[in-house]
Design a protein around this motif. Structure first.
Motif, PDB file in Angstrom:
ATOM      1  N   GLN A 108       0.822  -1.217   0.000  1.00  0.00           N
ATOM      2  CA  GLN A 108       0.000   0.000   0.000  1.00  0.00           C
ATOM      3  C   GLN A 108       0.855   1.266   0.000  1.00  0.00           C
ATOM      4  OE1 GLN A 108      -3.145   0.167   2.901  1.00  0.00           O
ATOM      5  NE2 GLN A 108      -3.901  -1.886   2.426  1.00  0.00           N
ATOM      6  N   LEU A 109       2.103   1.141   0.439  1.00  0.00           N
ATOM      7  CA  LEU A 109       2.989   2.305   0.449  1.00  0.00           C
ATOM      8  C   LEU A 109       3.315   2.780  -0.960  1.00  0.00           C
ATOM      9  CD1 LEU A 109       5.472   1.155   3.257  1.00  0.00           C
ATOM     10  CD2 LEU A 109       3.536   2.716   3.483  1.00  0.00           C
ATOM     11  N   ASP A 110       3.092   1.917  -1.931  1.00  0.00           N
ATOM     12  CA  ASP A 110       3.377   2.285  -3.315  1.00  0.00           C
ATOM     13  C   ASP A 110       2.415   3.356  -3.822  1.00  0.00           C
ATOM     14  OD1 ASP A 110       4.979   1.926  -5.630  1.00  0.00           O
ATOM     15  OD2 ASP A 110       3.383   0.759  -6.569  1.00  0.00           O
ATOM     16  N   ALA A 111       1.305   3.551  -3.104  1.00  0.00           N
ATOM     17  CA  ALA A 111       0.340   4.583  -3.496  1.00  0.00           C
ATOM     18  C   ALA A 111       0.822   5.981  -3.112  1.00  0.00           C
ATOM     19  CB  ALA A 111      -1.012   4.308  -2.845  1.00  0.00           C
ATOM     20  N   LEU A 112       1.868   6.062  -2.290  1.00  0.00           N
ATOM     21  CA  LEU A 112       2.415   7.355  -1.882  1.00  0.00           C
ATOM     22  C   LEU A 112       3.302   7.935  -2.979  1.00  0.00           C
ATOM     23  CD1 LEU A 112       3.523   6.383   1.746  1.00  0.00           C
ATOM     24  CD2 LEU A 112       1.479   7.697   1.107  1.00  0.00           C
ATOM     25  N   ASP A 113       3.292   9.254  -3.099  1.00  0.00           N
ATOM     26  CA  ASP A 113       4.185   9.916  -4.058  1.00  0.00           C
ATOM     27  C   ASP A 113       5.595  10.024  -3.511  1.00  0.00           C
ATOM     28  OD1 ASP A 113       2.100  10.407  -5.924  1.00  0.00           O
ATOM     29  OD2 ASP A 113       1.453  12.123  -4.723  1.00  0.00           O
ATOM     30  N   GLY A 114       5.716   9.957  -2.193  1.00  0.00           N
ATOM     31  CA  GLY A 114       7.043  10.077  -1.590  1.00  0.00           C
ATOM     32  C   GLY A 114       6.968   9.886  -0.095  1.00  0.00           C
ATOM     33  N   VAL A 115       8.114   9.975   0.543  1.00  0.00           N
ATOM     34  CA  VAL A 115       8.213   9.832   1.987  1.00  0.00           C
ATOM     35  C   VAL A 115       9.222  10.842   2.512  1.00  0.00           C
ATOM     36  CG1 VAL A 115       9.949   8.030   1.730  1.00  0.00           C
ATOM     37  CG2 VAL A 115       8.718   8.219   3.877  1.00  0.00           C
ATOM     38  N   VAL A 116       8.981  11.352   3.706  1.00  0.00           N
ATOM     39  CA  VAL A 116       9.902  12.277   4.367  1.00  0.00           C
ATOM     40  C   VAL A 116      10.345  11.641   5.674  1.00  0.00           C
ATOM     41  CG1 VAL A 116      10.237  14.568   5.352  1.00  0.00           C
ATOM     42  CG2 VAL A 116       8.732  14.276   3.367  1.00  0.00           C
ATOM     43  N   THR A 117      11.651  11.526   5.873  1.00  0.00           N
ATOM     44  CA  THR A 117      12.175  10.962   7.115  1.00  0.00           C
ATOM     45  C   THR A 117      13.340  11.794   7.634  1.00  0.00           C
ATOM     46  OG1 THR A 117      13.953   9.525   6.256  1.00  0.00           O
ATOM     47  CG2 THR A 117      11.702   8.656   6.149  1.00  0.00           C
ATOM     48  N   ALA A 118      13.680  11.549   8.878  1.00  0.00           N
ATOM     49  CA  ALA A 118      14.919  12.076   9.437  1.00  0.00           C
ATOM     50  C   ALA A 118      16.001  11.025   9.196  1.00  0.00           C
ATOM     51  CB  ALA A 118      14.741  12.357  10.927  1.00  0.00           C
ATOM     52  N   SER A 119      17.142  11.151   9.861  1.00  0.00           N
ATOM     53  CA  SER A 119      18.231  10.182   9.706  1.00  0.00           C
ATOM     54  C   SER A 119      18.965  10.058  11.035  1.00  0.00           C
ATOM     55  CB  SER A 119      19.196  10.620   8.605  1.00  0.00           C
ATOM     56  OG  SER A 119      19.698  11.921   8.860  1.00  0.00           O
ATOM     57  N   ALA A 120      19.730   8.983  11.175  1.00  0.00           N
ATOM     58  CA  ALA A 120      20.444   8.746  12.432  1.00  0.00           C
ATOM     59  C   ALA A 120      21.846   9.338  12.404  1.00  0.00           C
ATOM     60  CB  ALA A 120      20.509   7.249  12.721  1.00  0.00           C
ATOM     61  N   VAL A 121      22.598   9.000  11.390  1.00  0.00           N
ATOM     62  CA  VAL A 121      23.979   9.461  11.257  1.00  0.00           C
ATOM     63  C   VAL A 121      24.355   9.337   9.788  1.00  0.00           C
ATOM     64  CG1 VAL A 121      24.975   7.178  11.684  1.00  0.00           C
ATOM     65  CG2 VAL A 121      26.321   9.196  12.207  1.00  0.00           C
ATOM     66  N   SER A 122      25.396  10.036   9.369  1.00  0.00           N
ATOM     67  CA  SER A 122      25.850   9.957   7.979  1.00  0.00           C
ATOM     68  C   SER A 122      27.367   9.945   7.930  1.00  0.00           C
ATOM     69  CB  SER A 122      25.313  11.135   7.157  1.00  0.00           C
ATOM     70  OG  SER A 122      23.902  11.122   7.106  1.00  0.00           O
ATOM     71  N   CYS A 123      27.911   9.504   6.807  1.00  0.00           N
ATOM     72  CA  CYS A 123      29.355   9.448   6.601  1.00  0.00           C
ATOM     73  C   CYS A 123      29.723  10.312   5.407  1.00  0.00           C
ATOM     74  CB  CYS A 123      29.796   8.002   6.367  1.00  0.00           C
ATOM     75  SG  CYS A 123      31.540   7.838   5.914  1.00  0.00           S
ATOM     76  N   ALA A 124      30.520  11.336   5.636  1.00  0.00           N
ATOM     77  CA  ALA A 124      30.907  12.248   4.566  1.00  0.00           C
ATOM     78  C   ALA A 124      31.784  11.562   3.527  1.00  0.00           C
ATOM     79  CB  ALA A 124      31.639  13.455   5.156  1.00  0.00           C
ATOM     80  N   GLU A 125      32.697  10.730   3.985  1.00  0.00           N
ATOM     81  CA  GLU A 125      33.669  10.099   3.100  1.00  0.00           C
ATOM     82  C   GLU A 125      33.010   9.234   2.030  1.00  0.00           C
ATOM     83  OE1 GLU A 125      37.960   8.328   4.026  1.00  0.00           O
ATOM     84  OE2 GLU A 125      36.348   7.053   4.797  1.00  0.00           O
ATOM     85  N   THR A 126      31.922   8.565   2.380  1.00  0.00           N
ATOM     86  CA  THR A 126      31.257   7.672   1.437  1.00  0.00           C
ATOM     87  C   THR A 126      29.916   8.206   0.950  1.00  0.00           C
ATOM     88  OG1 THR A 126      30.145   6.442   3.214  1.00  0.00           O
ATOM     89  CG2 THR A 126      32.330   5.665   2.536  1.00  0.00           C
ATOM     90  N   GLY A 127      29.461   9.322   1.499  1.00  0.00           N
ATOM     91  CA  GLY A 127      28.166   9.859   1.105  1.00  0.00           C
ATOM     92  C   GLY A 127      27.015   8.961   1.517  1.00  0.00           C
ATOM     93  N   THR A 128      27.183   8.272   2.645  1.00  0.00           N
ATOM     94  CA  THR A 128      26.187   7.294   3.093  1.00  0.00           C
ATOM     95  C   THR A 128      25.363   7.841   4.248  1.00  0.00           C
ATOM     96  OG1 THR A 128      27.672   5.482   2.460  1.00  0.00           O
ATOM     97  CG2 THR A 128      25.856   4.946   3.945  1.00  0.00           C
ATOM     98  N   ILE A 129      24.056   7.633   4.159  1.00  0.00           N
ATOM     99  CA  ILE A 129      23.122   8.025   5.216  1.00  0.00           C
ATOM    100  C   ILE A 129      22.641   6.758   5.922  1.00  0.00           C
ATOM    101  CG2 ILE A 129      20.927   9.163   5.737  1.00  0.00           C
ATOM    102  CD1 ILE A 129      21.305  10.728   3.098  1.00  0.00           C
ATOM    103  N   PHE A 130      22.649   6.773   7.241  1.00  0.00           N
ATOM    104  CA  PHE A 130      22.213   5.627   8.032  1.00  0.00           C
ATOM    105  C   PHE A 130      20.856   5.921   8.655  1.00  0.00           C
ATOM    106  CE2 PHE A 130      26.753   5.577   7.798  1.00  0.00           C
ATOM    107  CZ  PHE A 130      27.187   4.267   7.890  1.00  0.00           C
ATOM    108  N   LEU A 131      19.903   5.030   8.451  1.00  0.00           N
ATOM    109  CA  LEU A 131      18.624   5.073   9.146  1.00  0.00           C
ATOM    110  C   LEU A 131      18.610   3.917  10.137  1.00  0.00           C
ATOM    111  CD1 LEU A 131      16.111   5.620   6.182  1.00  0.00           C
ATOM    112  CD2 LEU A 131      17.510   7.315   7.371  1.00  0.00           C
TER     113      LEU A 131
END
Length: 209
Positions: A108-131
């Motif tokens: 049913q989530l496929d009916a959404l146009d998008g999602v907005v979330t926060a994030s836990a931490v990220s890594c600049a060196e790899t451009g990775t976002i951790f949820l």
């Protein structure tokens, strides 16, 4: 006994009979790296853009304005949010906001146009976002099924390298790593997006948060 049980039984027998010397795994990782805010931000943005993510920087007081602009530009009229997301972030958005819940079937989530979330931490060196599944990030399906993911990242949560970022995670929490929009390549190295996640990733970096 099934063929699977037979094969696994033989593997277990072989491991029991095999000589397995003790192995010491080196743990002398390079840790403790830091970068000034400006350099860390520039590196993180460069890596995100290399992955074809769209990046928007703003101060914390403009979060709602920037998110609304992003959703408007993407034509998103119906967005999902995790239960613990700061609703003030959607204050300037004039579309429909649906709060996710565990009992909602993932299809049913496929009916959404998008999602907005926060994030836990990220890594600049790899451009990775951790949820990590926290209340403001939601379950894994919420960030994987909709075609658009707008992810808010506080600069204070961006670490220089992987060891520094991982050290901030809680091992017991489910962790999703995001490095740009979902993409893969076929046998001829033709890039295909949206195979196992959102085709579009917009990252809103709050530079003073």
């Amino acid at each position: 006994m099934s063929a699977r049980e037979t094969v696994l039984g033989r593997v277990r027998d072989a491991l029991t009979l095999a000589h397995r010397p003790d192995v010491t795994v080196p743990r002398d990782y390079r840790t403790g790296r830091t970068l000034p805010d400006g350099e860390r931000l520039a590196l993180f943005v460069d890596r995100l853009m290399d992955y074809r993510a769209q990046v928007h920087t703003c101060t914390a007081d403009r979060t709602a304005e920037v998110i609304a602009d992003v959703l408007r530009e993407r034509g998103a009229r119906k967005v999902g949010v995790p239960a613990g997301l700061d609703r003030g972030w959607l204050a300037a958005y004039d579309g429909e906001v649906r709060e996710d819940a565990a009992e909602i079937p993932a299809p049913q989530l496929d009916a959404l146009d998008g999602v907005v979330t926060a994030s836990a931490v990220s890594c600049a060196e790899t451009g990775t976002i951790f949820l990590d599944g926290s209340a403001d990030q939601g379950r894994r399906a919420l960030s994987l099924v909709p075609d658009l993911h707008v992810c808010v990242v506080d600069l204070s949560s961006v670490e220089a390298g992987v060891p520094e970022a991982v050290a901030r995670l809680v091992p017991q929490r489910p962790t999703t790593l995001i490095s740009g929009p979902s993409a893969t390549s076929d046998i001829e190295l033709e890039r295909v997006e949206g195979v196992h996640g959102p085709r579009v990733l917009d990252v809103v970096i709050r530079t003073d948060a």
